[in-house]
Design a protein around this motif. Structure first.
Motif, PDB file in Angstrom:
ATOM      1  N   ALA A  29       0.817  -1.216   0.000  1.00  0.00           N
ATOM      2  CA  ALA A  29       0.000   0.000   0.000  1.00  0.00           C
ATOM      3  C   ALA A  29       0.852   1.268   0.000  1.00  0.00           C
ATOM      4  CB  ALA A  29      -0.932   0.002   1.207  1.00  0.00           C
ATOM      5  N   GLY A  30       2.160   1.124  -0.021  1.00  0.00           N
ATOM      6  CA  GLY A  30       3.051   2.286   0.063  1.00  0.00           C
ATOM      7  C   GLY A  30       3.272   3.022  -1.238  1.00  0.00           C
ATOM      8  N   GLY A  31       2.630   2.587  -2.318  1.00  0.00           N
ATOM      9  CA  GLY A  31       2.767   3.295  -3.581  1.00  0.00           C
ATOM     10  C   GLY A  31       4.057   3.015  -4.323  1.00  0.00           C
ATOM     11  N   TYR A  32       4.676   1.880  -4.034  1.00  0.00           N
ATOM     12  CA  TYR A  32       5.900   1.507  -4.752  1.00  0.00           C
ATOM     13  C   TYR A  32       5.549   0.987  -6.144  1.00  0.00           C
ATOM     14  CZ  TYR A  32       7.959   1.783  -0.110  1.00  0.00           C
ATOM     15  OH  TYR A  32       8.377   2.229   1.118  1.00  0.00           O
ATOM     16  N   ALA A  33       6.428   1.241  -7.111  1.00  0.00           N
ATOM     17  CA  ALA A  33       6.186   0.761  -8.471  1.00  0.00           C
ATOM     18  C   ALA A  33       6.294  -0.754  -8.547  1.00  0.00           C
ATOM     19  CB  ALA A  33       7.177   1.404  -9.435  1.00  0.00           C
ATOM     20  N   LEU A  34       7.117  -1.350  -7.678  1.00  0.00           N
ATOM     21  CA  LEU A  34       7.296  -2.805  -7.658  1.00  0.00           C
ATOM     22  C   LEU A  34       7.598  -3.234  -6.231  1.00  0.00           C
ATOM     23  CD1 LEU A  34       7.604  -5.504  -9.257  1.00  0.00           C
ATOM     24  CD2 LEU A  34      10.046  -4.952  -9.472  1.00  0.00           C
ATOM     25  N   ASN A  35       6.944  -4.298  -5.797  1.00  0.00           N
ATOM     26  CA  ASN A  35       7.139  -4.830  -4.445  1.00  0.00           C
ATOM     27  C   ASN A  35       7.718  -6.234  -4.534  1.00  0.00           C
ATOM     28  OD1 ASN A  35       5.488  -2.728  -2.685  1.00  0.00           O
ATOM     29  ND2 ASN A  35       4.270  -3.168  -4.517  1.00  0.00           N
ATOM     30  N   LEU A  36       8.881  -6.430  -3.938  1.00  0.00           N
ATOM     31  CA  LEU A  36       9.588  -7.699  -4.034  1.00  0.00           C
ATOM     32  C   LEU A  36       9.535  -8.449  -2.702  1.00  0.00           C
ATOM     33  CD1 LEU A  36      12.747  -6.432  -5.971  1.00  0.00           C
ATOM     34  CD2 LEU A  36      10.768  -7.649  -6.921  1.00  0.00           C
ATOM     35  N   ILE A  37       9.237  -9.735  -2.781  1.00  0.00           N
ATOM     36  CA  ILE A  37       9.332 -10.642  -1.636  1.00  0.00           C
ATOM     37  C   ILE A  37      10.451 -11.625  -1.935  1.00  0.00           C
ATOM     38  CG2 ILE A  37       8.137 -12.307  -0.191  1.00  0.00           C
ATOM     39  CD1 ILE A  37       6.921  -9.512  -0.099  1.00  0.00           C
ATOM     40  N   VAL A  38      11.495 -11.604  -1.120  1.00  0.00           N
ATOM     41  CA  VAL A  38      12.630 -12.512  -1.324  1.00  0.00           C
ATOM     42  C   VAL A  38      12.246 -13.882  -0.776  1.00  0.00           C
ATOM     43  CG1 VAL A  38      15.069 -12.938  -0.868  1.00  0.00           C
ATOM     44  CG2 VAL A  38      14.229 -10.584  -1.157  1.00  0.00           C
ATOM     45  N   LEU A  39      12.314 -14.903  -1.641  1.00  0.00           N
ATOM     46  CA  LEU A  39      11.855 -16.237  -1.245  1.00  0.00           C
ATOM     47  C   LEU A  39      12.539 -17.285  -2.115  1.00  0.00           C
ATOM     48  CD1 LEU A  39       9.703 -17.606   0.678  1.00  0.00           C
ATOM     49  CD2 LEU A  39       8.202 -17.674  -1.329  1.00  0.00           C
ATOM     50  N   ASP A  40      13.509 -17.970  -1.543  1.00  0.00           N
ATOM     51  CA  ASP A  40      14.159 -19.084  -2.238  1.00  0.00           C
ATOM     52  C   ASP A  40      13.430 -20.370  -1.872  1.00  0.00           C
ATOM     53  OD1 ASP A  40      17.381 -18.528  -3.282  1.00  0.00           O
ATOM     54  OD2 ASP A  40      16.231 -16.924  -2.332  1.00  0.00           O
ATOM     55  N   PHE A  41      12.964 -21.089  -2.879  1.00  0.00           N
ATOM     56  CA  PHE A  41      12.183 -22.302  -2.628  1.00  0.00           C
ATOM     57  C   PHE A  41      13.107 -23.482  -2.323  1.00  0.00           C
ATOM     58  CE2 PHE A  41       9.404 -19.508  -4.921  1.00  0.00           C
ATOM     59  CZ  PHE A  41       8.165 -19.716  -4.333  1.00  0.00           C
ATOM     60  N   PRO A  42      12.643 -24.401  -1.475  1.00  0.00           N
ATOM     61  CA  PRO A  42      13.486 -25.558  -1.111  1.00  0.00           C
ATOM     62  C   PRO A  42      13.549 -26.583  -2.239  1.00  0.00           C
ATOM     63  CG  PRO A  42      11.341 -25.777  -0.099  1.00  0.00           C
ATOM     64  CD  PRO A  42      11.346 -24.435  -0.772  1.00  0.00           C
ATOM     65  N   ARG A  43      14.519 -27.469  -2.159  1.00  0.00           N
ATOM     66  CA  ARG A  43      14.634 -28.565  -3.137  1.00  0.00           C
ATOM     67  C   ARG A  43      13.410 -29.464  -3.041  1.00  0.00           C
ATOM     68  NH1 ARG A  43      20.476 -30.528  -4.459  1.00  0.00           N
ATOM     69  NH2 ARG A  43      19.234 -32.320  -5.115  1.00  0.00           N
ATOM     70  N   GLU A  44      12.839 -29.752  -4.205  1.00  0.00           N
ATOM     71  CA  GLU A  44      11.624 -30.568  -4.231  1.00  0.00           C
ATOM     72  C   GLU A  44      11.902 -32.037  -3.929  1.00  0.00           C
ATOM     73  OE1 GLU A  44      11.349 -29.007  -8.155  1.00  0.00           O
ATOM     74  OE2 GLU A  44       9.272 -28.363  -7.849  1.00  0.00           O
ATOM     75  N   ASP A  45      13.162 -32.482  -4.166  1.00  0.00           N
ATOM     76  CA  ASP A  45      13.487 -33.901  -3.977  1.00  0.00           C
ATOM     77  C   ASP A  45      13.838 -34.237  -2.525  1.00  0.00           C
ATOM     78  OD1 ASP A  45      15.787 -32.359  -4.095  1.00  0.00           O
ATOM     79  OD2 ASP A  45      16.984 -33.925  -5.084  1.00  0.00           O
ATOM     80  N   ARG A  46      14.022 -33.219  -1.679  1.00  0.00           N
ATOM     81  CA  ARG A  46      14.446 -33.485  -0.308  1.00  0.00           C
ATOM     82  C   ARG A  46      13.587 -32.797   0.748  1.00  0.00           C
ATOM     83  NH1 ARG A  46      21.004 -32.497  -0.879  1.00  0.00           N
ATOM     84  NH2 ARG A  46      21.367 -33.954  -2.605  1.00  0.00           N
ATOM     85  N   CYS A  47      12.820 -31.790   0.353  1.00  0.00           N
ATOM     86  CA  CYS A  47      12.166 -30.931   1.340  1.00  0.00           C
ATOM     87  C   CYS A  47      10.669 -30.811   1.075  1.00  0.00           C
ATOM     88  CB  CYS A  47      12.796 -29.531   1.314  1.00  0.00           C
ATOM     89  SG  CYS A  47      14.595 -29.530   1.522  1.00  0.00           S
ATOM     90  N   ASP A  48       9.978 -30.321   2.084  1.00  0.00           N
ATOM     91  CA  ASP A  48       8.552 -30.034   1.994  1.00  0.00           C
ATOM     92  C   ASP A  48       8.390 -28.518   1.856  1.00  0.00           C
ATOM     93  OD1 ASP A  48       5.854 -29.673   2.247  1.00  0.00           O
ATOM     94  OD2 ASP A  48       5.664 -30.646   4.212  1.00  0.00           O
ATOM     95  N   GLY A  49       7.823 -28.086   0.739  1.00  0.00           N
ATOM     96  CA  GLY A  49       7.709 -26.652   0.475  1.00  0.00           C
ATOM     97  C   GLY A  49       6.348 -26.066   0.792  1.00  0.00           C
ATOM     98  N   ALA A  50       5.567 -26.724   1.653  1.00  0.00           N
ATOM     99  CA  ALA A  50       4.200 -26.255   1.927  1.00  0.00           C
ATOM    100  C   ALA A  50       4.180 -24.838   2.491  1.00  0.00           C
ATOM    101  CB  ALA A  50       3.505 -27.223   2.886  1.00  0.00           C
ATOM    102  N   ASP A  51       5.078 -24.532   3.437  1.00  0.00           N
ATOM    103  CA  ASP A  51       5.079 -23.199   4.037  1.00  0.00           C
ATOM    104  C   ASP A  51       5.444 -22.119   3.019  1.00  0.00           C
ATOM    105  OD1 ASP A  51       4.293 -24.167   6.449  1.00  0.00           O
ATOM    106  OD2 ASP A  51       6.274 -24.072   7.399  1.00  0.00           O
ATOM    107  N   TRP A  52       6.296 -22.464   2.065  1.00  0.00           N
ATOM    108  CA  TRP A  52       6.682 -21.498   1.030  1.00  0.00           C
ATOM    109  C   TRP A  52       5.469 -21.166   0.147  1.00  0.00           C
ATOM    110  CZ3 TRP A  52       9.974 -24.517   3.539  1.00  0.00           C
ATOM    111  CH2 TRP A  52      11.245 -24.021   3.854  1.00  0.00           C
ATOM    112  N   MET A  53       4.638 -22.162  -0.092  1.00  0.00           N
ATOM    113  CA  MET A  53       3.452 -21.920  -0.907  1.00  0.00           C
ATOM    114  C   MET A  53       2.424 -21.060  -0.154  1.00  0.00           C
ATOM    115  SD  MET A  53       4.533 -23.158  -3.597  1.00  0.00           S
ATOM    116  CE  MET A  53       3.074 -22.724  -4.562  1.00  0.00           C
ATOM    117  N   ILE A  54       2.458 -21.118   1.191  1.00  0.00           N
ATOM    118  CA  ILE A  54       1.608 -20.203   1.967  1.00  0.00           C
ATOM    119  C   ILE A  54       2.043 -18.758   1.701  1.00  0.00           C
ATOM    120  CG2 ILE A  54       1.093 -19.424   4.321  1.00  0.00           C
ATOM    121  CD1 ILE A  54       1.138 -22.357   5.183  1.00  0.00           C
ATOM    122  N   THR A  55       3.363 -18.540   1.654  1.00  0.00           N
ATOM    123  CA  THR A  55       3.874 -17.199   1.349  1.00  0.00           C
ATOM    124  C   THR A  55       3.445 -16.765  -0.048  1.00  0.00           C
ATOM    125  OG1 THR A  55       5.774 -17.549   2.802  1.00  0.00           O
ATOM    126  CG2 THR A  55       5.948 -15.771   1.197  1.00  0.00           C
TER     127      THR A  55
END
Length: 685
Positions: A371-397
């Motif tokens: 809501a701050g009127g920025y031209a672009l808003n970035l969320i830094v989010l590196d997803f976990p490896r699909e072969d070893r990790c559970d990425g459910a919480d990342w998908m919530i983000t």
């Protein structure tokens, strides 16, 4: 002869293929992409190819094809193109090499290319020496190899002179939907800009990316830029040729001439074409432009759940025209309520992990930032490896970002600091939701800078057409310094009070009349300081006569001038003729600082005073001009007026001028003006 439209060629309903192995591959690729039209193989001996009847010649085809892939040897290519043009075909891709790109090895290469263009007449041809094109919207291919394009309903178009770079780009796994992929090869008849204009007209195309080795037809590039501006479809370019090695490789690879890199930068900026420097930057910028379009400002926000990531983001912005603008006061209560008291509210923002896995609180926090009127808003989010990790919480983000973007109407992107940490399936999902899936911090910030720069360029008045690059024939002459200054003075540029003399005694008389101190210069010598042909701060008649006698062996006369007062700054204003773009003006720190500071800008011509002011305000030497550390300064307006005078001289004499060099152009304090202390003009007789 007027060239016909490219529409049939790039969106064909019927395709003819000529040749053996490469032609068969074209059919295979069309089948894999689900091309719904007819394909007509042409071969002198085969009866059928992949279940389709083979024809023996162009004349035997059921109808004039919309598009043809000509995958035969170079001499036969010319004959087939001639027959296709006579039959009324929509256009052809010429695969064969051995034309103008190979003149070092094949003496007839240039002649054969001219013959090919003549054979085509008004029928569009692409190449020769190119792979062709892929229409990923309709599944139509004139492409003899594997590729990574998948069918899409809308996307960006990418055009390149290099077929191998096109293949590499087709294999990207970053979620970029590609509508058209085209190679232009030698651009014998149809250039990159022509192809780009044709795809821009397709409503399913959102943006265009160019990989340019040489500008080629500058008028076509101007037309492309203006068409893109009218359609509000941005164009970005990866223009190679910064290094001497790249420039040599360009000439040998495509037989096209690359202008200097500074000139290329200035031309693209003038035309509102964003410039990237790497292939990853090209892909990331196209993703942003596809999903969000040009940005209405350079203000961006960043949120991450790590202080380390926030620091990386802040550092990456240094030197880029992007701003992590401070939070607005009205954002703070909502951010504090959602994130708690232990989070330092700033931009970039480390939101810690207090809201991790909580959809409602993350949505609240992201919405407060968005809501701050920025031209672009970035969320830094590196997803976990699909072969070893559970990425459910990342998908919530991901869901929280999507909800916040929908709630606020803001542009949003999810940024993986490492490209491999943005899975392709998630990137595609984000693109479909209108969220930009960025791969890499520096690439994301480059994309934001370029996207805001394009919007800024579109807000400026339409640029005037560039000067013609053509020059009159004739022997080049170098004017004497006195003659050069007289010409510049006639355009309104101030020069020192001076007189010319034929002998040492006359030079002393002139000095007496002008008043001391004076400068003495030998006429007819280009590099005066190298041979002692200039003497400054001469305070009496004897000093002038002695100095003149000491340089009489190289002089064709003398120029005596009143010394100019000590300046605030010394500038250089020069014009050189680029072989593709024509005359351009360079303004920068002059005198002994030219090589030391490397502080200069290039101005394509003609140029307005407003453009001059905008560009010279970016120079480092501006601080000296406007007054530094208590020294009396002057107005940039005065400097701009002097540059306008120089630019007007160049434009007026464009057909004959080869080089102008005013160095130094002395900027005097207390609004006393600007004086051209030295000048060189080379022009054709």
């Amino acid at each position: 002869m007027t060239q016909r439209s490219l529409d049939r060629l790039i969106r064909p309903k019927t395709i003819a293929v000529f040749g053996g192995r490469e032609a068969r591959r074209v059919i295979e690729q069309c089948d894999l992409m689900g091309f719904a039209g007819e394909i007509w193989p042409v071969h002198p001996t085969q009866e059928s190819v992949l279940g389709r009847r083979c024809y023996r010649s162009v004349a035997e085809l059921p109808d004039a094809p919309d598009a043809a892939f000509v995958g035969v040897n170079r001499t036969l290519t010319v004959d087939i193109v001639r027959e296709l043009a006579a039959r009324g075909a929509g256009g052809a891709v010429c695969y064969a090499s051995g034309f103008s790109e190979a003149v070092a090895e094949l003496a007839d290469g240039a002649d054969l290319q001219r013959a090919l263009v003549e054979a085509a007449g008004g029928m569009p041809i692409v190449g020769p020496n190119c792979y062709g094109m892929i229409n990923g919207l309709d599944g139509a291919l004139l492409w003899p190899d594997q590729h990574g394009i998948v069918r899409s309903e809308r996307g960006v178009a990418i055009l390149t002179q290099s077929s191998n770079i096109a293949i590499n780009l087709s294999m990207q796994r970053r979620g970029l939907p590609i509508s058209y992929l085209m190679t232009a090869g030698n651009q014998a008849q149809t250039g990159l800009s022509d192809l780009a204009q044709a795809v821009l007209a397709d409503p399913r195309v959102t943006a265009v990316g160019l990989h340019i080795e040489g500008f080629g037809d500058i008028r076509a590039l101007e037309a492309l830029a203006m068409r893109a501006r009218d359609l509000k479809k941005p164009v970005v370019a990866l223009k190679v040729g910064k290094s001497e090695q790249a420039q040599r490789a360009t000439v040998s690879h495509t037989a096209s001439l690359a202008g200097s890199d500074a000139v290329a930068d200035a031309v693209l900026d003038r035309l509102g074409i964003g410039r990237v420097t790497t292939l990853p930057e090209l892909v990331e910028t196209l993703k942003l432009l596809h999903a969000a379009g040009p940005l209405d400002s350079n203000a961006i926000s960043s949120m991450s759940c790590s202080g380390g990531e926030a620091s990386l983001m802040a550092d990456a912005a240094v030197g880029r025209n992007v701003a992590f603008r401070a939070l607005k006061a009205e954002q703070l209560p909502a951010l504090r309520a959602s994130l708690g008291t232990m989070v330092t509210l700033s931009n970039p923002l480390d939101y810690h992990t207090f809201v991790w896995g909580d959809l409602a609180r993350q949505t609240e926090a992201f919405s407060a930032m968005f809501a701050g009127g920025y031209a672009l808003n970035l969320i830094v989010l590196d997803f976990p490896r699909e072969d070893r990790c559970d990425g459910a919480d990342w998908m919530i983000t991901v869901s929280a970002v999507a909800a916040a973007a929908k709630q606020t109407g803001a542009r949003a992107g999810i940024l993986a600091t490492l490209p491999e940490n943005m899975p392709e399936a998630i990137a595609q999902q984000l693109i479909e939701a209108g969220i930009v899936p960025f791969c890499g911090i520096s690439e994301a910030l480059a994309a934001a800078e370029i996207a805001s720069g394009i919007a800024n360029a579109w807000e400026r008045p339409r640029p005037l057409p560039l000067l013609s690059a053509r020059a009159e024939a004739g022997e080049i002459e170098t004017l004497s310094e006195a003659a050069a200054k007289a010409e510049l003075a006639a355009t309104g540029l101030a020069v020192p009070l001076g007189k010319t003399a034929a002998t040492a005694s006359e030079a002393a008389d002139c000095a007496q009349q002008l008043g001391f101190p004076v400068a003495l210069k030998a006429l007819g010598v280009e590099h005066k300081s190298d041979v002692g042909a200039v003497k400054l701060n001469l305070w009496d008649r004897n000093a002038v006569q002695d100095a003149a006698e000491s340089m009489s062996h190289v002089a064709r006369g003398f120029l005596v001038e009143r010394m100019v007062d000590r300046p605030l700054a010394e500038l250089i204003v020069g014009a050189v003729r680029d072989p593709v773009v024509g005359l351009t003006l360079t303004v920068g720190a002059g005198g002994i600082l030219v090589e030391l500071l490397e502080d200069s800008i290039v101005l394509p011509l003609p140029v307005t005073k407003a453009e001059i002011l905008d560009r010279i305000s970016r120079l480092k030497v501006r601080k000296l001009i406007e007054g530094y550390r208590g020294n009396a300064g002057t107005s940039l307006e005065i400097v701009a007026d002097a540059v306008v005078s120089a630019a007007e001289y160049v434009v007026k004499n464009a057909s004959r001028l080869e080089e102008l060099d005013i160095n130094p152009l002395m900027v005097l304090p207390d609004s006393r003006g600007v004086v051209a202390a030295d000048a060189l003009i080379r022009r054709r007789r």
